[in-house]
Design a protein around this motif. Sequence first.
Motif, PDB file in Angstrom:
ATOM      1  N   ASN A   3       5.309  -3.911  -3.453  1.00  0.00           N
ATOM      2  CA  ASN A   3       4.890  -2.762  -2.645  1.00  0.00           C
ATOM      3  C   ASN A   3       3.944  -3.225  -1.547  1.00  0.00           C
ATOM      4  OD1 ASN A   3       4.970   0.062  -2.158  1.00  0.00           O
ATOM      5  ND2 ASN A   3       2.926   0.284  -3.038  1.00  0.00           N
ATOM      6  N   ILE A  47      -1.548   0.200   3.490  1.00  0.00           N
ATOM      7  CA  ILE A  47      -2.461  -0.099   4.608  1.00  0.00           C
ATOM      8  C   ILE A  47      -3.881   0.247   4.194  1.00  0.00           C
ATOM      9  CG2 ILE A  47      -3.084   0.608   6.964  1.00  0.00           C
ATOM     10  CD1 ILE A  47      -0.530  -1.116   6.831  1.00  0.00           C
ATOM     11  N   ASP A  91      -8.227   0.108   5.617  1.00  0.00           N
ATOM     12  CA  ASP A  91      -9.248  -0.283   6.601  1.00  0.00           C
ATOM     13  C   ASP A  91     -10.593  -0.425   5.896  1.00  0.00           C
ATOM     14  OD1 ASP A  91      -9.877   2.354   6.209  1.00  0.00           O
ATOM     15  OD2 ASP A  91      -9.511   2.987   8.270  1.00  0.00           O
ATOM     16  N   SER A  92     -10.520  -0.954   4.665  1.00  0.00           N
ATOM     17  CA  SER A  92     -11.725  -1.093   3.832  1.00  0.00           C
ATOM     18  C   SER A  92     -11.836  -2.501   3.263  1.00  0.00           C
ATOM     19  CB  SER A  92     -11.682  -0.066   2.706  1.00  0.00           C
ATOM     20  OG  SER A  92     -10.494  -0.235   1.955  1.00  0.00           O
ATOM     21  N   TYR A 143     -11.211  -1.442  -1.071  1.00  0.00           N
ATOM     22  CA  TYR A 143     -11.255  -0.190  -1.841  1.00  0.00           C
ATOM     23  C   TYR A 143      -9.867   0.427  -1.825  1.00  0.00           C
ATOM     24  CZ  TYR A 143     -16.391  -0.092  -1.758  1.00  0.00           C
ATOM     25  OH  TYR A 143     -17.726  -0.371  -1.935  1.00  0.00           O
ATOM     26  N   VAL A 144      -9.297   0.651  -3.019  1.00  0.00           N
ATOM     27  CA  VAL A 144      -7.962   1.248  -3.116  1.00  0.00           C
ATOM     28  C   VAL A 144      -8.060   2.536  -3.926  1.00  0.00           C
ATOM     29  CG1 VAL A 144      -5.575   0.905  -3.874  1.00  0.00           C
ATOM     30  CG2 VAL A 144      -6.923  -1.062  -3.061  1.00  0.00           C
ATOM     31  N   HIS A 145      -7.603   3.648  -3.351  1.00  0.00           N
ATOM     32  CA  HIS A 145      -7.638   4.930  -4.076  1.00  0.00           C
ATOM     33  C   HIS A 145      -6.780   4.851  -5.336  1.00  0.00           C
ATOM     34  CE1 HIS A 145      -8.787   6.794   0.004  1.00  0.00           C
ATOM     35  NE2 HIS A 145      -9.858   6.710  -0.760  1.00  0.00           N
ATOM     36  N   HIS A 159      -2.878   5.727  -5.594  1.00  0.00           N
ATOM     37  CA  HIS A 159      -1.838   4.971  -4.892  1.00  0.00           C
ATOM     38  C   HIS A 159      -1.039   4.100  -5.864  1.00  0.00           C
ATOM     39  CE1 HIS A 159      -3.255   6.403  -1.187  1.00  0.00           C
ATOM     40  NE2 HIS A 159      -4.168   5.496  -0.917  1.00  0.00           N
ATOM     41  N   SER A 215       0.055   1.219  -5.190  1.00  0.00           N
ATOM     42  CA  SER A 215      -0.505  -0.134  -5.082  1.00  0.00           C
ATOM     43  C   SER A 215      -1.629  -0.349  -6.088  1.00  0.00           C
ATOM     44  CB  SER A 215      -1.070  -0.373  -3.672  1.00  0.00           C
ATOM     45  OG  SER A 215      -0.077  -0.234  -2.707  1.00  0.00           O
ATOM     46  N   VAL A 251       2.250  -0.002  10.198  1.00  0.00           N
ATOM     47  CA  VAL A 251       1.224   0.905   9.668  1.00  0.00           C
ATOM     48  C   VAL A 251       1.883   2.217   9.230  1.00  0.00           C
ATOM     49  CG1 VAL A 251      -0.873   2.214  10.223  1.00  0.00           C
ATOM     50  CG2 VAL A 251      -0.599  -0.126  11.066  1.00  0.00           C
ATOM     51  N   PHE A 290       1.820   5.604   5.500  1.00  0.00           N
ATOM     52  CA  PHE A 290       1.966   7.066   5.599  1.00  0.00           C
ATOM     53  C   PHE A 290       2.669   7.667   4.389  1.00  0.00           C
ATOM     54  CE2 PHE A 290       1.068   8.638  10.105  1.00  0.00           C
ATOM     55  CZ  PHE A 290       0.293   7.541  10.434  1.00  0.00           C
ATOM     56  N   LYS A 291       3.389   6.831   3.627  1.00  0.00           N
ATOM     57  CA  LYS A 291       4.134   7.346   2.465  1.00  0.00           C
ATOM     58  C   LYS A 291       3.968   6.396   1.297  1.00  0.00           C
ATOM     59  CE  LYS A 291       7.634  10.141   4.760  1.00  0.00           C
ATOM     60  NZ  LYS A 291       6.917  10.244   6.035  1.00  0.00           N
ATOM     61  N   LYS A 309       9.342   0.077  -0.050  1.00  0.00           N
ATOM     62  CA  LYS A 309       8.861   0.064   1.332  1.00  0.00           C
ATOM     63  C   LYS A 309       9.048  -1.301   2.006  1.00  0.00           C
ATOM     64  CE  LYS A 309       4.672   2.015   0.573  1.00  0.00           C
ATOM     65  NZ  LYS A 309       3.375   2.635   0.904  1.00  0.00           N
ATOM     66  N   TRP A 326      -0.634  11.997   9.852  1.00  0.00           N
ATOM     67  CA  TRP A 326      -1.810  11.161   9.577  1.00  0.00           C
ATOM     68  C   TRP A 326      -3.009  12.040   9.196  1.00  0.00           C
ATOM     69  CZ3 TRP A 326      -6.287  10.114  12.896  1.00  0.00           C
ATOM     70  CH2 TRP A 326      -7.103   9.114  12.385  1.00  0.00           C
TER      71      TRP A 326
HETATM   72  C1  LIG Z   1      -5.133   3.491   9.105  1.00  0.00           C
HETATM   73  C2  LIG Z   1      -5.050   3.695   7.598  1.00  0.00           C
HETATM   74  C3  LIG Z   1      -6.090   3.273   6.798  1.00  0.00           C
HETATM   75  C4  LIG Z   1      -6.040   3.454   5.413  1.00  0.00           C
HETATM   76  N1  LIG Z   1      -7.083   2.989   4.622  1.00  0.00           N
HETATM   77  C5  LIG Z   1      -7.010   3.120   3.261  1.00  0.00           C
HETATM   78  C6  LIG Z   1      -8.025   2.579   2.433  1.00  0.00           C
HETATM   79  O1  LIG Z   1      -9.012   1.979   2.898  1.00  0.00           O
HETATM   80  N2  LIG Z   1      -7.895   2.730   1.079  1.00  0.00           N
HETATM   81  C7  LIG Z   1      -6.828   3.386   0.518  1.00  0.00           C
HETATM   82  O2  LIG Z   1      -6.756   3.486  -0.714  1.00  0.00           O
HETATM   83  N3  LIG Z   1      -5.843   3.911   1.305  1.00  0.00           N
HETATM   84  C8  LIG Z   1      -5.899   3.781   2.651  1.00  0.00           C
HETATM   85  N4  LIG Z   1      -4.889   4.273   3.441  1.00  0.00           N
HETATM   86  C9  LIG Z   1      -3.793   5.054   2.819  1.00  0.00           C
HETATM   87  C10 LIG Z   1      -2.660   4.247   2.195  1.00  0.00           C
HETATM   88  O3  LIG Z   1      -2.268   3.131   2.957  1.00  0.00           O
HETATM   89  C11 LIG Z   1      -1.418   5.154   2.040  1.00  0.00           C
HETATM   90  O4  LIG Z   1      -1.739   6.313   1.340  1.00  0.00           O
HETATM   91  C12 LIG Z   1      -0.238   4.465   1.408  1.00  0.00           C
HETATM   92  O5  LIG Z   1       0.904   5.275   1.611  1.00  0.00           O
HETATM   93  C13 LIG Z   1      -0.396   4.193  -0.077  1.00  0.00           C
HETATM   94  O6  LIG Z   1       0.793   3.575  -0.510  1.00  0.00           O
HETATM   95  P1  LIG Z   1       1.228   3.337  -2.021  1.00  0.00           P
HETATM   96  O7  LIG Z   1       1.135   4.643  -2.783  1.00  0.00           O
HETATM   97  O8  LIG Z   1       2.660   2.881  -1.874  1.00  0.00           O
HETATM   98  O9  LIG Z   1       0.342   2.304  -2.585  1.00  0.00           O
HETATM   99  C14 LIG Z   1      -4.919   4.091   4.826  1.00  0.00           C
HETATM  100  C15 LIG Z   1      -3.848   4.499   5.639  1.00  0.00           C
HETATM  101  C16 LIG Z   1      -3.910   4.310   7.026  1.00  0.00           C
HETATM  102  C17 LIG Z   1      -2.748   4.757   7.877  1.00  0.00           C
END
Ligand SMILES: Cc1cc2nc3c(=O)[nH]c(=O)nc-3n(C[C@H](O)[C@H](O)[C@H](O)COP(=O)(O)O)c2cc1C
Length: 194
Positions: free
Chosen positions: A29, A32, A34-35, A51-53, A56, A58, A81, A86-87, A94, A166
């Motif tokens: 997978n 994206i 920015d952390s 930092y990853v939510h 996700h 990922s 990006v 975005f998804k 992906k 977005w």
């Molecule tokens: C510009 C940008 C910055 C992002 N920064 C973060 C971030 O710092 N941490 C995070 O968890 N998600 C961030 N995201 C959101 C994830 O990249 C997005 O939700 C992604 O679809 C998750 O994919 P997954 O569920 O396949 O892992 C960001 C998205 C964008 C477009």
Amino acid sequence: MRTDAAYELLRQFTSPIVAVTSAWQGRTNGMILDSAVRASISPHVPRLSVYVHEWHFSHDLIWNSGKFCLHLLHQGQLDLVYRLGFKSGQDRDKLADIPHTLGQLGLPVLADRVAAFELEVVNTMDTGYSTLFLGHVRAVHPGEEKEILTPPWFRANMPKEWEPEWLANYRKAQDSIDGHTQIEDRRWTGPRVS
Ligand SMILES: Cc1cc2nc3c(=O)[nH]c(=O)nc-3n(C[C@H](O)[C@H](O)[C@H](O)COP(=O)(O)O)c2cc1C
């Protein structure tokens, strides 16, 4: 999205926009971020944190495998990006149409990059809504020397038709964070045996 004067100042602390790839039990997978932050000043201890939510896809792959690959991107990669950021990859591959090879840790290394770093997780911290993964760099893959993709540049240059999606994604994540601020004593203890 929601913002205010203080949050606009906090936004100054974002990192370059990077792509993070992961692999676990035959699934790969990309997302994206920015952390991303350099987490050591010694070249002998090369470390980065992200930092990853927790919602996700990922997050599951990184947590279970204990590794991730971080890519510095250039300004010609807006489309990447959109495709990765975005998804969710929960129910789609992906990376299927994105040229990549597998690196030394078995992680997808994207062909188009400024640089890629394969990392092993060495520690984590729960924030309630995300995990901070501290990674140790195990392999470096240089790429093309081009202008790095930053959040201000992305916001100024993304196609106008992407903006509603977005902003909606941003707002959804903000709402999820607001409901998940309880910090757990949850520490990564090593990769899960597959
Ligand atoms: C510009 C940008 C910055 C992002 N920064 C973060 C971030 O710092 N941490 C995070 O968890 N998600 C961030 N995201 C959101 C994830 O990249 C997005 O939700 C992604 O679809 C998750 O994919 P997954 O569920 O396949 O892992 C960001 C998205 C964008 C477009």
